[in-house]
Design a protein around this motif. Sequence first.
Motif, mmCIF file in Angstrom:
data_model
loop_
_atom_site.group_PDB
_atom_site.id
_atom_site.type_symbol
_atom_site.label_atom_id
_atom_site.label_comp_id
_atom_site.label_asym_id
_atom_site.label_seq_id
_atom_site.Cartn_x
_atom_site.Cartn_y
_atom_site.Cartn_z
ATOM 1 N N ASP A 88 1.207 -1.148 -0.108
ATOM 2 C CA ASP A 88 0.000 0.367 -0.336
ATOM 3 C C ASP A 88 1.122 1.663 -0.041
ATOM 4 O OD1 ASP A 88 -2.290 1.465 0.850
ATOM 5 O OD2 ASP A 88 -2.205 1.381 2.470
ATOM 6 N N VAL A 89 1.256 1.968 -1.151
ATOM 7 C CA VAL A 89 1.538 2.962 -1.095
ATOM 8 C C VAL A 89 1.530 4.696 -1.733
ATOM 9 C CG1 VAL A 89 3.443 3.998 -3.385
ATOM 10 C CG2 VAL A 89 3.466 1.632 -2.643
ATOM 11 N N THR A 90 1.953 5.076 -0.564
ATOM 12 C CA THR A 90 1.015 6.700 -1.543
ATOM 13 C C THR A 90 2.115 7.177 -1.366
ATOM 14 O OG1 THR A 90 -0.693 6.760 0.896
ATOM 15 C CG2 THR A 90 -0.023 9.185 0.593
ATOM 16 N N VAL A 91 2.252 8.316 -2.474
ATOM 17 C CA VAL A 91 3.294 9.399 -2.944
ATOM 18 C C VAL A 91 3.063 10.989 -2.650
ATOM 19 C CG1 VAL A 91 4.872 10.004 -4.498
ATOM 20 C CG2 VAL A 91 3.926 7.839 -4.921
ATOM 21 N N LEU A 92 3.802 11.450 -1.858
ATOM 22 C CA LEU A 92 3.057 12.938 -1.732
ATOM 23 C C LEU A 92 3.945 13.834 -3.111
ATOM 24 C CD1 LEU A 92 3.838 12.766 2.115
ATOM 25 C CD2 LEU A 92 1.924 12.395 1.217
ATOM 26 N N GLU A 93 3.369 14.253 -2.977
ATOM 27 C CA GLU A 93 3.776 15.265 -4.369
ATOM 28 C C GLU A 93 3.799 17.254 -3.554
ATOM 29 O OE1 GLU A 93 5.984 17.866 -7.265
ATOM 30 O OE2 GLU A 93 6.806 15.167 -6.957
ATOM 31 N N ALA A 94 5.122 17.551 -3.796
ATOM 32 C CA ALA A 94 4.577 19.208 -3.580
ATOM 33 C C ALA A 94 3.844 20.065 -4.059
ATOM 34 C CB ALA A 94 5.972 19.512 -2.827
ATOM 35 N N THR A 95 4.128 19.966 -5.541
ATOM 36 C CA THR A 95 3.649 20.104 -7.429
ATOM 37 C C THR A 95 2.297 19.769 -7.178
ATOM 38 O OG1 THR A 95 4.972 19.113 -8.532
ATOM 39 C CG2 THR A 95 5.972 21.409 -7.581
ATOM 40 N N ASP A 96 2.064 20.525 -8.489
ATOM 41 C CA ASP A 96 0.832 19.922 -9.086
ATOM 42 C C ASP A 96 0.642 19.066 -10.553
ATOM 43 O OD1 ASP A 96 2.168 21.641 -11.007
ATOM 44 O OD2 ASP A 96 0.133 23.305 -11.237
ATOM 45 N N GLU A 97 2.350 18.496 -10.576
ATOM 46 C CA GLU A 97 2.640 17.812 -11.599
ATOM 47 C C GLU A 97 3.327 16.656 -11.236
ATOM 48 O OE1 GLU A 97 1.366 17.073 -14.738
ATOM 49 O OE2 GLU A 97 0.294 19.231 -14.737
ATOM 50 N N PHE A 98 3.339 15.421 -11.452
ATOM 51 C CA PHE A 98 4.181 14.306 -11.197
ATOM 52 C C PHE A 98 5.104 14.370 -12.426
ATOM 53 C CE2 PHE A 98 0.821 13.611 -8.786
ATOM 54 C CZ PHE A 98 1.440 13.120 -7.467
ATOM 55 N N GLY A 99 6.601 13.484 -12.104
ATOM 56 C CA GLY A 99 7.633 13.805 -12.642
ATOM 57 C C GLY A 99 8.801 14.262 -12.892
ATOM 58 N N GLY A 100 8.804 15.153 -11.605
ATOM 59 C CA GLY A 100 10.164 15.815 -11.523
ATOM 60 C C GLY A 100 10.402 16.323 -12.725
ATOM 61 N N LYS A 101 11.474 16.280 -12.801
ATOM 62 C CA LYS A 101 11.967 17.542 -14.291
ATOM 63 C C LYS A 101 11.649 16.502 -15.490
ATOM 64 C CE LYS A 101 16.467 19.386 -12.028
ATOM 65 N NZ LYS A 101 16.156 17.900 -10.868
ATOM 66 N N ALA A 102 11.065 15.261 -15.767
ATOM 67 C CA ALA A 102 11.325 15.256 -17.152
ATOM 68 C C ALA A 102 9.852 15.048 -17.193
ATOM 69 C CB ALA A 102 11.189 13.612 -16.705
ATOM 70 N N ARG A 103 8.349 15.359 -16.373
ATOM 71 C CA ARG A 103 7.945 16.076 -16.967
ATOM 72 C C ARG A 103 7.909 16.881 -18.162
ATOM 73 N NH1 ARG A 103 8.557 19.721 -13.113
ATOM 74 N NH2 ARG A 103 7.469 21.868 -13.068
ATOM 75 N N SER A 104 6.268 17.336 -18.702
ATOM 76 C CA SER A 104 6.108 18.036 -19.352
ATOM 77 C C SER A 104 5.235 18.695 -18.641
ATOM 78 C CB SER A 104 6.085 17.995 -20.871
ATOM 79 O OG SER A 104 5.458 16.849 -21.061
#
Length: 549
Positions: free
Chosen positions: A28-44
């Motif tokens: 059971d995994v929860t991912v907490l992301e500070a911004t409104d988009e996932f993917g870090g530097k790789a995201r568009s």
Amino acid sequence: MVDTDVAVIGGGIGGLTAAHELAERGFDVTVLEATDEFGGKARSMPATPETESPPLHGEHGFRFFPAFYRHVIDTMERIPDGDGTVADNLVETDATLIASVDGPGQRAETRTPDSLRGWLEALRPAFAEDLPPEDVRFLLERLLYLLTSCDRRREEELDDVSWWSFIDAENRSPECRDRLAYATQALVALRPQLGSARTIGTIYLQLLFGQLDPTRPTEQVLNAPTSVAWIEPWLDYLERLGVDLRANTPARRLEFDGQQVTGVVLADETRVTADEYVLAVPVEVAPTFVTPELARVAPELGRIGRLETAWMNGIQFYLSEDVELTRGHQVYTDSPWALTSISQRQFWTDDEYDVGRRGPDAVEGVLSVIASDWETSGIVYRKPARECTRAEIATEIWTQLKAHLNVTGTTLSDDLLVDWFLDPAIVETDDGVENRSPLLINTVGSLRNRPPADVGVQNLTLASDYVRTNADLASMESANEAGRRAANAVLERHARRFYTPAEIWDLREPAAFEPFKQQDRIRYRLGLPHPAEVTQSVRTLTRRLGGRV
């Protein structure tokens, strides 16, 4: 309060990879992301208003996948997308244009050759005919030095030597310095005087081996912007696995009782508790989570703050015509800001991402450019990128591109330019700009400051590109490998007997060199130098004394 098996702090490539590996094994995994988009530097991200039409996308920088990327490709092969997988969205490139302001430039083939002549043509840029023969011989000796060095010599000796010193750049020809020393800056945003010979040399070899491996594409790119072709299908898959993806959920600190982490405190002071915690935040953010108590238990955590970063950020130019250039990279060898680019529309299939239906009607082409040197003065405003406004940065990069491409037979004129999108991590200040998303760089001696994924805290692991990995370079590949290593540490503690660990691959080097590495292991244990070190010393001394030795 949220209670979960595993709390992953950070939704970049490392964090999503750890979540992927653990969720597939039933956690059971929860991912907490500070911004409104996932993917870090790789995201568009949308570059035009979504309310007007389907948006055009911009990126932190274009994505490319050299042959030695194995962890990322394996993950893509396990993400469903339509009737296939995300890996089906990878497209092989054909050639790299090495552009100069002084001539028409060179074309380096990247497609896997199928003939002896093809192999010779493919390798020519690495040992170019414009380099003096003595420089080519010396480069070959340096690469053999690396290939025949044992792991301990690489880690404990060559990591403490700069690439500049290792290739004796001060005593090489200007052509050699431009090709082999400064070219690394376009690859890793790292000046050769600062980067370690271990890292830069290893990656240089891996790129070369990629051209020699007929079983793998030398280099691939995506057939749409990164989020469309990869990140969005990945998030859909993770949600189907039951992963709780929480955007706009910044974490502020870890609670630690002296032995283990007991919770994550969020910005709104709510808590997330878990059996295991994976810290997957960027290198510039990680030290804010390391309390003195944590650093005492795990000294490696305290050394993360010593790691250095540089700027390597992208801009997209939207054009009224699709200027294809080469079907691959363009490298601008003598550009002050160390530019590289890809003309992207030629790789983007209309069924995946139709540029003509997005944004302004006039847009038909997208030229994506990365600037890797933000310290050197440009040719328009005569100041470094750090001291420019965002508009000045766009003008300067566009002018440097024209100065190179307009001597190669390509005409890049101002009337082609419809608009541009600069990485929003570049934020204007009173003195120029600041970068809110810098890149880890492998400086001389930095390996000793890079922690393993499992840092020795009972229930804390790390998953980011500053973790020690085989890939050893701030990249999607290194972040993915770190995420796998973090997942394996969790499995080791909780479920070793029941689950197969995530696979980790070593970098491939020719087996023919293994006997020489074994001999060097003995020499290193005895405190003896590598044989090539002696050869270099004699040659350098002879040259400096004018041949009188």
